[in-house]
Design a protein around this motif. Structure first.
Motif, PDB file in Angstrom:
ATOM      1  N   UNK A   1      -6.365  -9.267   0.154  1.00  0.00           N
ATOM      2  CA  UNK A   1      -6.889  -8.045   0.742  1.00  0.00           C
ATOM      3  C   UNK A   1      -6.374  -7.893   2.166  1.00  0.00           C
ATOM      4  N   UNK A   2      -6.427  -6.693   2.674  1.00  0.00           N
ATOM      5  CA  UNK A   2      -5.998  -6.423   4.046  1.00  0.00           C
ATOM      6  C   UNK A   2      -6.651  -5.132   4.498  1.00  0.00           C
ATOM      7  N   UNK A   3      -6.871  -5.040   5.783  1.00  0.00           N
ATOM      8  CA  UNK A   3      -7.527  -3.837   6.309  1.00  0.00           C
ATOM      9  C   UNK A   3      -6.538  -2.913   7.002  1.00  0.00           C
ATOM     10  N   UNK A   4      -5.352  -3.447   7.310  1.00  0.00           N
ATOM     11  CA  UNK A   4      -4.323  -2.617   7.948  1.00  0.00           C
ATOM     12  C   UNK A   4      -2.991  -2.861   7.263  1.00  0.00           C
ATOM     13  N   UNK A   5      -2.067  -1.918   7.446  1.00  0.00           N
ATOM     14  CA  UNK A   5      -0.742  -2.071   6.844  1.00  0.00           C
ATOM     15  C   UNK A   5       0.038  -3.189   7.513  1.00  0.00           C
ATOM     16  N   UNK A   6      -0.273  -3.493   8.775  1.00  0.00           N
ATOM     17  CA  UNK A   6       0.382  -4.620   9.429  1.00  0.00           C
ATOM     18  C   UNK A   6      -0.010  -5.928   8.744  1.00  0.00           C
ATOM     19  N   UNK A   7      -1.287  -6.016   8.345  1.00  0.00           N
ATOM     20  CA  UNK A   7      -1.708  -7.211   7.606  1.00  0.00           C
ATOM     21  C   UNK A   7      -1.010  -7.267   6.247  1.00  0.00           C
ATOM     22  N   UNK A   8      -0.798  -6.091   5.656  1.00  0.00           N
ATOM     23  CA  UNK A   8      -0.090  -6.051   4.375  1.00  0.00           C
ATOM     24  C   UNK A   8       1.336  -6.579   4.549  1.00  0.00           C
ATOM     25  N   UNK A   9       1.943  -6.251   5.687  1.00  0.00           N
ATOM     26  CA  UNK A   9       3.289  -6.756   5.972  1.00  0.00           C
ATOM     27  C   UNK A   9       3.280  -8.286   5.991  1.00  0.00           C
ATOM     28  N   UNK A  10       2.162  -8.867   6.446  1.00  0.00           N
ATOM     29  CA  UNK A  10       2.012 -10.324   6.408  1.00  0.00           C
ATOM     30  C   UNK A  10       2.052 -10.842   4.981  1.00  0.00           C
ATOM     31  N   UNK A  11       1.407 -10.107   4.077  1.00  0.00           N
ATOM     32  CA  UNK A  11       1.438 -10.493   2.650  1.00  0.00           C
ATOM     33  C   UNK A  11       2.873 -10.455   2.136  1.00  0.00           C
ATOM     34  N   UNK A  12       3.568  -9.384   2.521  1.00  0.00           N
ATOM     35  CA  UNK A  12       4.950  -9.226   2.065  1.00  0.00           C
ATOM     36  C   UNK A  12       5.802 -10.385   2.589  1.00  0.00           C
ATOM     37  N   UNK A  13       5.594 -10.744   3.870  1.00  0.00           N
ATOM     38  CA  UNK A  13       6.357 -11.847   4.454  1.00  0.00           C
ATOM     39  C   UNK A  13       6.053 -13.154   3.733  1.00  0.00           C
ATOM     40  N   UNK A  14       4.768 -13.373   3.444  1.00  0.00           N
ATOM     41  CA  UNK A  14       4.359 -14.604   2.765  1.00  0.00           C
ATOM     42  C   UNK A  14       4.930 -14.655   1.352  1.00  0.00           C
ATOM     43  N   UNK A  15       4.810 -13.537   0.645  1.00  0.00           N
ATOM     44  CA  UNK A  15       5.187 -13.511  -0.768  1.00  0.00           C
ATOM     45  C   UNK A  15       6.690 -13.552  -0.976  1.00  0.00           C
ATOM     46  N   UNK A  16       7.401 -12.852  -0.095  1.00  0.00           N
ATOM     47  CA  UNK A  16       8.846 -12.772  -0.278  1.00  0.00           C
ATOM     48  C   UNK A  16       9.559 -13.906   0.439  1.00  0.00           C
TER      49      UNK A  16
ATOM     50  N   UNK B   1       4.225   0.200   8.857  1.00  0.00           N
ATOM     51  CA  UNK B   1       5.278  -0.636   9.434  1.00  0.00           C
ATOM     52  C   UNK B   1       6.540  -0.503   8.588  1.00  0.00           C
ATOM     53  N   UNK B   2       7.641  -0.990   9.093  1.00  0.00           N
ATOM     54  CA  UNK B   2       8.896  -0.854   8.342  1.00  0.00           C
ATOM     55  C   UNK B   2       8.943  -1.931   7.263  1.00  0.00           C
ATOM     56  N   UNK B   3       8.770  -1.499   6.030  1.00  0.00           N
ATOM     57  CA  UNK B   3       8.847  -2.422   4.903  1.00  0.00           C
ATOM     58  C   UNK B   3      10.315  -2.605   4.524  1.00  0.00           C
ATOM     59  N   UNK B   4      10.646  -3.752   3.942  1.00  0.00           N
ATOM     60  CA  UNK B   4      12.047  -3.976   3.571  1.00  0.00           C
ATOM     61  C   UNK B   4      12.510  -2.989   2.509  1.00  0.00           C
ATOM     62  N   UNK B   5      13.788  -2.730   2.479  1.00  0.00           N
ATOM     63  CA  UNK B   5      14.327  -1.731   1.550  1.00  0.00           C
ATOM     64  C   UNK B   5      14.260  -2.217   0.099  1.00  0.00           C
ATOM     65  N   UNK B   6      14.107  -3.531  -0.106  1.00  0.00           N
ATOM     66  CA  UNK B   6      14.032  -4.044  -1.480  1.00  0.00           C
ATOM     67  C   UNK B   6      12.614  -3.951  -2.040  1.00  0.00           C
ATOM     68  N   UNK B   7      11.738  -3.270  -1.328  1.00  0.00           N
ATOM     69  CA  UNK B   7      10.334  -3.206  -1.732  1.00  0.00           C
ATOM     70  C   UNK B   7       9.934  -1.764  -2.039  1.00  0.00           C
ATOM     71  N   UNK B   8       9.226  -1.576  -3.151  1.00  0.00           N
ATOM     72  CA  UNK B   8       8.722  -0.249  -3.512  1.00  0.00           C
ATOM     73  C   UNK B   8       7.199  -0.279  -3.476  1.00  0.00           C
ATOM     74  N   UNK B   9       6.627   0.630  -2.713  1.00  0.00           N
ATOM     75  CA  UNK B   9       5.170   0.710  -2.592  1.00  0.00           C
ATOM     76  C   UNK B   9       4.615   1.628  -3.672  1.00  0.00           C
ATOM     77  N   UNK B  10       3.637   1.142  -4.410  1.00  0.00           N
ATOM     78  CA  UNK B  10       2.970   1.953  -5.433  1.00  0.00           C
ATOM     79  C   UNK B  10       1.462   1.834  -5.211  1.00  0.00           C
ATOM     80  N   UNK B  11       0.818   2.947  -4.969  1.00  0.00           N
ATOM     81  CA  UNK B  11      -0.639   2.952  -4.805  1.00  0.00           C
ATOM     82  C   UNK B  11      -1.274   3.182  -6.177  1.00  0.00           C
ATOM     83  N   UNK B  12      -2.241   2.343  -6.522  1.00  0.00           N
ATOM     84  CA  UNK B  12      -2.930   2.486  -7.809  1.00  0.00           C
ATOM     85  C   UNK B  12      -4.425   2.656  -7.549  1.00  0.00           C
TER      86      UNK B  12
END
Lengths: 250, 159
Positions: free
Chosen positions: A179-194, A113-124
Protein backbone atom coordinates in the motif's frame (compact mmCIF):
# COMPACT_ATOMS: atom_id res chain seq x y z
CA UNK A 1 3.07 10.79 56.83
CA UNK A 2 1.55 12.59 53.86
CA UNK A 3 5.00 13.28 52.47
CA UNK A 4 5.88 9.57 52.79
CA UNK A 5 2.73 8.57 50.89
CA UNK A 6 3.51 11.09 48.14
CA UNK A 7 7.09 9.84 47.85
CA UNK A 8 5.87 6.23 47.68
CA UNK A 9 3.31 7.17 45.03
CA UNK A 10 5.98 8.92 42.94
CA UNK A 11 8.31 5.91 43.27
CA UNK A 12 5.52 3.49 42.28
CA UNK A 13 4.61 5.70 39.31
CA UNK A 14 8.25 5.76 38.23
CA UNK A 15 8.49 1.97 38.47
CA UNK A 16 5.26 1.66 36.49
CA UNK A 17 6.59 3.91 33.74
CA UNK A 18 9.83 1.92 33.67
CA UNK A 19 7.90 -1.34 33.22
CA UNK A 20 5.83 0.18 30.37
CA UNK A 21 8.99 1.48 28.69
CA UNK A 22 10.67 -1.93 29.01
CA UNK A 23 7.64 -3.68 27.52
CA UNK A 24 7.51 -1.23 24.62
CA UNK A 25 11.23 -1.69 24.03
CA UNK A 26 10.82 -5.48 24.10
CA UNK A 27 7.93 -5.29 21.59
CA UNK A 28 10.06 -3.15 19.29
CA UNK A 29 12.93 -5.63 19.50
CA UNK A 30 10.61 -8.56 18.73
CA UNK A 31 9.25 -6.70 15.70
CA UNK A 32 12.74 -5.95 14.38
CA UNK A 33 13.80 -9.58 14.88
CA UNK A 34 10.69 -10.67 13.00
CA UNK A 35 11.53 -8.32 10.15
CA UNK A 36 15.13 -9.51 9.92
CA UNK A 37 14.03 -13.14 9.99
CA UNK A 38 11.39 -12.49 7.34
CA UNK A 39 8.41 -13.17 9.59
CA UNK A 40 5.34 -10.98 9.55
CA UNK A 41 5.41 -8.26 12.21
CA UNK A 42 3.19 -8.90 15.19
CA UNK A 43 1.50 -5.52 14.83
CA UNK A 44 1.51 -2.59 12.50
CA UNK A 45 1.69 0.97 13.75
CA UNK A 46 2.46 2.46 10.33
CA UNK A 47 1.09 1.68 6.87
CA UNK A 48 2.60 -1.61 5.67
CA UNK A 49 5.80 -1.30 3.67
CA UNK A 50 6.11 -2.72 0.17
CA UNK A 51 7.12 -6.31 0.46
CA UNK A 52 9.21 -6.44 -2.70
CA UNK A 53 8.76 -10.18 -2.45
CA UNK A 54 6.50 -12.21 -4.67
CA UNK A 55 3.28 -13.40 -3.13
CA UNK A 56 3.38 -17.11 -2.52
CA UNK A 57 0.27 -19.09 -3.43
CA UNK A 58 1.08 -22.59 -2.29
CA UNK A 59 4.64 -23.05 -3.43
CA UNK A 60 4.35 -20.92 -6.52
CA UNK A 61 4.45 -17.18 -7.02
CA UNK A 62 1.23 -15.62 -8.27
CA UNK A 63 1.18 -15.07 -12.00
CA UNK A 64 -1.22 -13.04 -14.11
CA UNK A 65 -1.98 -13.67 -17.78
CA UNK A 66 -4.19 -10.68 -18.46
CA UNK A 67 -6.47 -8.10 -16.89
CA UNK A 68 -10.05 -8.11 -18.15
CA UNK A 69 -12.63 -5.49 -17.31
CA UNK A 70 -14.69 -2.57 -18.53
CA UNK A 71 -13.70 1.07 -18.61
CA UNK A 72 -15.97 3.66 -16.93
CA UNK A 73 -16.98 4.67 -20.47
CA UNK A 74 -18.16 1.16 -21.35
CA UNK A 75 -15.26 -0.25 -23.38
CA UNK A 76 -14.56 -3.95 -22.84
CA UNK A 77 -10.84 -4.26 -22.33
CA UNK A 78 -8.33 -7.10 -22.23
CA UNK A 79 -4.82 -6.02 -21.28
CA UNK A 80 -2.01 -8.57 -21.47
CA UNK A 81 0.09 -8.98 -18.33
CA UNK A 82 2.56 -11.60 -19.51
CA UNK A 83 4.50 -12.24 -22.69
CA UNK A 84 5.00 -8.49 -23.11
CA UNK A 85 8.07 -6.28 -23.16
CA UNK A 86 6.94 -3.89 -20.43
CA UNK A 87 5.94 -4.26 -16.78
CA UNK A 88 2.58 -3.38 -15.24
CA UNK A 89 1.89 -1.27 -12.19
CA UNK A 90 -1.66 -2.12 -11.13
CA UNK A 91 -3.16 0.53 -8.85
CA UNK A 92 -6.25 -0.62 -6.95
CA UNK A 93 -8.25 2.49 -6.10
CA UNK A 94 -11.84 3.17 -5.15
CA UNK A 95 -14.11 6.19 -5.25
CA UNK A 96 -14.95 6.04 -1.57
CA UNK A 97 -11.66 5.59 0.25
CA UNK A 98 -10.32 8.77 1.80
CA UNK A 99 -6.69 7.85 1.13
CA UNK A 100 -7.44 7.41 -2.57
CA UNK A 101 -8.63 11.00 -2.95
CA UNK A 102 -5.22 12.61 -3.31
CA UNK A 103 -4.03 9.77 -5.58
CA UNK A 104 -6.96 10.36 -7.96
CA UNK A 105 -6.33 14.10 -7.82
CA UNK A 106 -2.63 13.69 -8.66
CA UNK A 107 -3.64 11.49 -11.60
CA UNK A 108 -6.02 14.14 -12.92
CA UNK A 109 -3.51 16.95 -12.39
CA UNK A 110 -0.65 14.94 -13.92
CA UNK A 111 1.36 15.28 -10.73
CA UNK A 112 2.95 11.84 -10.91
CA UNK A 113 6.65 11.20 -10.43
CA UNK A 114 8.48 10.13 -13.56
CA UNK A 115 7.87 6.42 -13.91
CA UNK A 116 10.21 4.39 -16.11
CA UNK A 117 9.21 4.00 -19.74
CA UNK A 118 9.12 0.19 -19.38
CA UNK A 119 6.21 0.52 -16.95
CA UNK A 120 2.50 0.78 -17.77
CA UNK A 121 0.15 2.13 -15.12
CA UNK A 122 -3.31 0.55 -14.97
CA UNK A 123 -5.86 1.69 -12.39
CA UNK A 124 -8.34 -1.01 -11.36
CA UNK A 125 -11.51 -0.31 -9.39
CA UNK A 126 -14.20 -2.76 -8.37
CA UNK A 127 -16.83 -3.56 -10.99
CA UNK A 128 -20.00 -1.66 -11.80
CA UNK A 129 -22.08 -3.59 -9.25
CA UNK A 130 -19.96 -2.09 -6.48
CA UNK A 131 -18.72 1.17 -7.99
CA UNK A 132 -20.55 3.76 -10.04
CA UNK A 133 -19.02 4.09 -13.53
CA UNK A 134 -20.10 7.74 -13.58
CA UNK A 135 -18.23 8.43 -10.31
CA UNK A 136 -15.10 6.69 -11.55
CA UNK A 137 -15.31 8.51 -14.89
CA UNK A 138 -15.43 11.77 -12.96
CA UNK A 139 -12.40 10.85 -10.85
CA UNK A 140 -10.27 9.35 -13.59
CA UNK A 141 -8.44 11.28 -16.30
CA UNK A 142 -9.08 10.21 -19.89
CA UNK A 143 -5.43 9.51 -20.65
CA UNK A 144 -4.87 6.89 -17.94
CA UNK A 145 -5.92 3.25 -18.30
CA UNK A 146 -8.77 2.70 -15.85
CA UNK A 147 -10.54 -0.63 -15.64
CA UNK A 148 -13.50 -1.67 -13.51
CA UNK A 149 -13.34 -5.32 -12.50
CA UNK A 150 -14.13 -7.01 -9.21
CA UNK A 151 -12.68 -10.21 -10.70
CA UNK A 152 -9.23 -8.63 -11.08
CA UNK A 153 -9.58 -7.23 -7.57
CA UNK A 154 -10.32 -10.71 -6.20
CA UNK A 155 -7.63 -12.40 -8.30
CA UNK A 156 -5.00 -10.24 -6.63
CA UNK A 157 -6.58 -10.85 -3.18
CA UNK A 158 -6.56 -7.10 -2.79
CA UNK A 159 -6.97 -6.35 0.92
CA UNK A 160 -8.35 -2.84 0.38
CA UNK A 161 -7.54 0.40 -1.33
CA UNK A 162 -5.22 2.00 -2.10
CA UNK A 163 -3.14 -1.02 -3.00
CA UNK A 164 -0.50 -1.53 -5.67
CA UNK A 165 0.93 -4.56 -7.43
CA UNK A 166 3.94 -4.75 -9.69
CA UNK A 167 3.74 -7.36 -12.44
CA UNK A 168 6.79 -8.50 -14.39
CA UNK A 169 5.65 -8.32 -18.02
CA UNK A 170 7.79 -11.15 -19.32
CA UNK A 171 6.55 -13.79 -16.90
CA UNK A 172 3.36 -12.26 -15.49
CA UNK A 173 4.71 -12.79 -11.97
CA UNK A 174 3.60 -10.42 -9.24
CA UNK A 175 7.01 -9.35 -7.95
CA UNK A 176 5.93 -6.65 -5.53
CA UNK A 177 2.84 -5.37 -3.80
CA UNK A 178 1.80 -3.13 -0.98
CA UNK A 179 0.00 0.00 0.00
CA UNK A 180 1.02 3.62 -0.40
CA UNK A 181 -0.53 6.98 0.28
CA UNK A 182 1.40 8.98 -2.32
CA UNK A 183 2.71 8.34 -5.81
CA UNK A 184 6.23 8.98 -4.54
CA UNK A 185 5.79 6.03 -2.19
CA UNK A 186 4.53 4.03 -5.16
CA UNK A 187 7.78 4.88 -6.95
CA UNK A 188 9.51 3.21 -3.98
CA UNK A 189 7.53 0.04 -4.72
CA UNK A 190 8.58 0.24 -8.35
CA UNK A 191 12.23 0.67 -7.33
CA UNK A 192 12.01 -2.27 -4.93
CA UNK A 193 10.17 -4.54 -7.34
CA UNK A 194 12.15 -3.77 -10.45
CA UNK A 195 15.49 -3.50 -8.66
CA UNK A 196 15.86 -0.14 -10.34
CA UNK A 197 17.34 1.87 -7.48
CA UNK A 198 18.16 4.64 -9.92
CA UNK A 199 14.50 5.62 -9.83
CA UNK A 200 14.78 7.00 -6.34
CA UNK A 201 18.51 7.46 -5.85
CA UNK A 202 19.19 9.26 -9.10
CA UNK A 203 22.19 7.03 -9.78
CA UNK A 204 22.27 5.88 -13.40
CA UNK A 205 21.63 2.19 -14.12
CA UNK A 206 24.65 2.02 -16.41
CA UNK A 207 27.12 3.21 -13.79
CA UNK A 208 30.18 1.06 -14.37
CA UNK A 209 31.40 -0.93 -11.36
CA UNK A 210 33.29 -4.19 -10.88
CA UNK A 211 30.97 -7.21 -10.90
CA UNK A 212 31.92 -8.15 -7.30
CA UNK A 213 30.93 -4.69 -6.07
CA UNK A 214 27.63 -4.85 -7.93
CA UNK A 215 26.87 -8.28 -6.43
CA UNK A 216 27.68 -7.13 -2.89
CA UNK A 217 25.66 -3.97 -3.46
CA UNK A 218 22.70 -6.04 -4.64
CA UNK A 219 22.93 -8.33 -1.60
CA UNK A 220 23.04 -5.35 0.77
CA UNK A 221 20.12 -3.72 -1.08
CA UNK A 222 18.08 -6.90 -0.72
CA UNK A 223 18.82 -7.17 3.01
CA UNK A 224 17.89 -3.52 3.57
CA UNK A 225 14.70 -3.86 1.55
CA UNK A 226 13.69 -6.99 3.45
CA UNK A 227 14.18 -4.99 6.66
CA UNK A 228 11.84 -2.33 5.28
CA UNK A 229 14.58 0.19 4.47
CA UNK A 230 13.95 1.48 0.97
CA UNK A 231 16.17 3.66 -1.19
CA UNK A 232 16.09 7.22 0.14
CA UNK A 233 15.34 6.17 3.72
CA UNK A 234 16.69 8.90 6.09
CA UNK A 235 18.40 6.25 8.24
CA UNK A 236 20.78 5.61 5.34
CA UNK A 237 22.08 9.14 5.57
CA UNK A 238 23.19 9.82 9.19
CA UNK A 239 24.63 13.16 10.25
CA UNK A 240 28.38 13.28 9.47
CA UNK A 241 30.70 12.93 12.50
CA UNK A 242 33.40 15.58 12.86
CA UNK A 243 36.54 14.71 14.84
CA UNK A 244 38.38 17.45 16.61
CA UNK A 245 42.08 17.51 17.46
CA UNK A 246 41.30 17.38 21.20
CA UNK A 247 39.78 13.89 20.79
CA UNK A 248 36.14 14.98 20.98
CA UNK A 249 33.68 14.51 18.19
CA UNK A 250 30.19 15.66 17.23
CA UNK B 1 -5.62 -17.48 -26.91
CA UNK B 2 -8.25 -15.94 -24.65
CA UNK B 3 -11.80 -15.26 -25.74
CA UNK B 4 -12.71 -11.63 -25.30
CA UNK B 5 -16.22 -10.46 -25.92
CA UNK B 6 -18.45 -7.46 -25.52
CA UNK B 7 -21.04 -5.38 -27.35
CA UNK B 8 -21.87 -8.30 -29.68
CA UNK B 9 -18.25 -8.88 -30.75
CA UNK B 10 -16.13 -11.87 -29.77
CA UNK B 11 -12.49 -12.69 -30.54
CA UNK B 12 -9.73 -15.02 -29.40
CA UNK B 13 -6.83 -12.86 -28.29
CA UNK B 14 -3.29 -14.27 -28.58
CA UNK B 15 -0.96 -14.07 -25.59
CA UNK B 16 0.66 -10.67 -25.29
CA UNK B 17 -1.95 -8.91 -27.44
CA UNK B 18 -4.39 -6.26 -26.23
CA UNK B 19 -8.07 -6.07 -27.21
CA UNK B 20 -10.63 -3.32 -26.77
CA UNK B 21 -14.26 -3.40 -27.85
CA UNK B 22 -15.70 0.09 -27.86
CA UNK B 23 -18.74 2.01 -28.89
CA UNK B 24 -18.58 5.72 -29.53
CA UNK B 25 -21.10 7.70 -27.53
CA UNK B 26 -23.50 9.97 -29.35
CA UNK B 27 -22.18 13.53 -29.41
CA UNK B 28 -24.16 16.79 -29.54
CA UNK B 29 -22.60 17.71 -32.90
CA UNK B 30 -23.51 14.45 -34.63
CA UNK B 31 -25.39 14.52 -37.93
CA UNK B 32 -29.00 13.31 -37.73
CA UNK B 33 -29.14 9.54 -37.99
CA UNK B 34 -25.37 9.17 -37.48
CA UNK B 35 -24.51 5.67 -36.30
CA UNK B 36 -22.30 4.66 -33.41
CA UNK B 37 -21.70 0.98 -33.91
CA UNK B 38 -19.30 -1.04 -31.78
CA UNK B 39 -15.79 -1.60 -33.06
CA UNK B 40 -12.89 -3.86 -32.17
CA UNK B 41 -9.28 -2.85 -31.75
CA UNK B 42 -6.47 -5.40 -31.36
CA UNK B 43 -2.82 -4.57 -30.97
CA UNK B 44 0.52 -6.17 -30.23
CA UNK B 45 1.52 -3.03 -28.31
CA UNK B 46 -0.14 -0.97 -25.52
CA UNK B 47 -3.12 0.99 -26.84
CA UNK B 48 -3.80 4.42 -25.36
CA UNK B 49 -7.22 4.79 -23.70
CA UNK B 50 -8.24 7.45 -26.21
CA UNK B 51 -7.96 6.48 -29.88
CA UNK B 52 -9.70 7.22 -33.13
CA UNK B 53 -11.60 4.45 -34.96
CA UNK B 54 -8.72 3.95 -37.40
CA UNK B 55 -6.12 3.96 -34.66
CA UNK B 56 -5.21 7.65 -34.63
CA UNK B 57 -3.44 8.33 -31.36
CA UNK B 58 -2.10 4.77 -31.24
CA UNK B 59 -0.42 4.06 -34.56
CA UNK B 60 2.00 6.94 -34.05
CA UNK B 61 3.77 4.99 -31.29
CA UNK B 62 4.13 1.74 -33.25
CA UNK B 63 7.52 0.11 -33.67
CA UNK B 64 8.45 -1.71 -36.89
CA UNK B 65 7.43 -5.07 -35.45
CA UNK B 66 4.03 -3.91 -34.13
CA UNK B 67 0.57 -4.55 -35.56
CA UNK B 68 -2.81 -2.88 -35.13
CA UNK B 69 -6.13 -4.39 -36.23
CA UNK B 70 -9.47 -2.60 -36.37
CA UNK B 71 -12.85 -4.15 -37.21
CA UNK B 72 -15.34 -1.38 -37.86
CA UNK B 73 -19.08 -1.71 -38.34
CA UNK B 74 -20.67 0.58 -40.92
CA UNK B 75 -24.23 -0.70 -40.45
CA UNK B 76 -26.88 -2.22 -42.68
CA UNK B 77 -27.04 0.59 -45.22
CA UNK B 78 -23.39 0.16 -46.14
CA UNK B 79 -23.90 -3.56 -46.76
CA UNK B 80 -25.98 -2.79 -49.86
CA UNK B 81 -23.19 -0.87 -51.57
CA UNK B 82 -20.81 -2.33 -54.16
CA UNK B 83 -17.82 -1.58 -51.93
CA UNK B 84 -18.98 -4.09 -49.33
CA UNK B 85 -20.00 -6.89 -51.69
CA UNK B 86 -17.46 -9.39 -50.35
CA UNK B 87 -19.32 -11.84 -48.06
CA UNK B 88 -17.77 -12.66 -44.71
CA UNK B 89 -14.75 -11.32 -42.90
CA UNK B 90 -11.49 -12.23 -44.65
CA UNK B 91 -9.73 -15.09 -42.89
CA UNK B 92 -6.37 -14.64 -44.57
CA UNK B 93 -4.17 -11.71 -45.40
CA UNK B 94 -1.29 -11.89 -47.85
CA UNK B 95 1.77 -9.69 -47.96
CA UNK B 96 0.62 -8.32 -51.30
CA UNK B 97 -2.41 -6.76 -49.63
CA UNK B 98 -0.25 -4.37 -47.62
CA UNK B 99 1.02 -1.05 -48.85
CA UNK B 100 1.58 2.46 -47.55
CA UNK B 101 -1.26 3.70 -49.79
CA UNK B 102 -3.78 1.67 -47.82
CA UNK B 103 -3.08 3.69 -44.69
CA UNK B 104 -5.61 6.18 -43.41
CA UNK B 105 -2.69 8.26 -42.30
CA UNK B 106 0.69 7.69 -43.93
CA UNK B 107 3.51 7.38 -41.44
CA UNK B 108 7.11 6.56 -42.41
CA UNK B 109 7.75 2.83 -42.76
CA UNK B 110 4.18 1.76 -41.97
CA UNK B 111 2.07 -0.48 -44.17
CA UNK B 112 -1.69 -0.86 -44.22
CA UNK B 113 -4.44 -3.06 -45.52
CA UNK B 114 -8.13 -2.25 -45.80
CA UNK B 115 -10.79 -4.83 -46.72
CA UNK B 116 -14.51 -4.17 -47.09
CA UNK B 117 -17.06 -6.93 -46.56
CA UNK B 118 -20.53 -7.78 -45.34
CA UNK B 119 -21.13 -9.85 -42.21
CA UNK B 120 -24.66 -10.65 -40.99
CA UNK B 121 -26.06 -8.00 -43.32
CA UNK B 122 -23.79 -5.29 -41.99
CA UNK B 123 -21.00 -3.44 -43.77
CA UNK B 124 -17.69 -4.19 -42.08
CA UNK B 125 -14.21 -2.79 -42.60
CA UNK B 126 -11.12 -4.74 -41.63
CA UNK B 127 -8.24 -2.32 -41.27
CA UNK B 128 -4.72 -3.47 -40.40
CA UNK B 129 -1.62 -1.36 -39.80
CA UNK B 130 1.89 -2.78 -39.60
CA UNK B 131 4.62 -0.74 -37.95
CA UNK B 132 7.08 -1.77 -40.63
CA UNK B 133 8.11 -4.46 -43.07
CA UNK B 134 9.37 -6.64 -40.19
CA UNK B 135 5.78 -7.21 -39.08
CA UNK B 136 4.91 -8.77 -42.46
CA UNK B 137 6.88 -11.82 -41.37
CA UNK B 138 6.18 -11.78 -37.62
CA UNK B 139 2.66 -10.41 -37.18
CA UNK B 140 0.69 -11.19 -40.35
CA UNK B 141 0.74 -14.94 -39.54
CA UNK B 142 -0.59 -14.13 -36.06
CA UNK B 143 -3.35 -11.93 -37.50
CA UNK B 144 -4.25 -14.78 -39.83
CA UNK B 145 -4.89 -16.96 -36.77
CA UNK B 146 -7.02 -14.26 -35.16
CA UNK B 147 -9.32 -13.39 -38.06
CA UNK B 148 -11.29 -16.68 -38.16
CA UNK B 149 -12.08 -16.30 -34.45
CA UNK B 150 -13.77 -12.92 -34.81
CA UNK B 151 -17.52 -13.17 -34.51
CA UNK B 152 -20.01 -10.36 -34.97
CA UNK B 153 -23.48 -10.72 -33.53
CA UNK B 154 -26.66 -10.05 -35.48
CA UNK B 155 -27.87 -7.86 -32.69
CA UNK B 156 -26.01 -4.60 -32.41
CA UNK B 157 -26.46 -2.75 -29.13
CA UNK B 158 -27.73 0.78 -29.43
CA UNK B 159 -25.32 3.49 -28.24
Amino acid sequence: MTVLVIVEAVVLLGIGLLVVALLASYAGLVERVNLVEGRAPSRSLTPPQFSGVSREVGDEAMTVEQLVGRTPHGDDVLLPASGIDHDLLVAFLSSGCTSCGSLWEDLREHRLPIFPTYLRLVVVTRGSTEESPASIAELAPDDVDVMMSSEVWEAFSTPGSPYFAYVDGKTGRVVGEGTALTWDQVLGLVATSSGDAALVSGVGRDFSKPRGDLQREEEVDQMLMQAGILPGDPSLYPEPVTHFTDGTST
Amino acid sequence: MTIHQGLGISVDVPRGWEARISQAAAQPGDHPGESHYPYLHLASFPLPPVRAHYGGGAVESMRPDDAFVAVLDFGQDAAHSKLFELKGLPTKLSRAQFSARQLQRMLPGQLGSQQFCTVNGRGIVLYVVLGGAAALRTKVPVITTILPTISLSNEVPSP
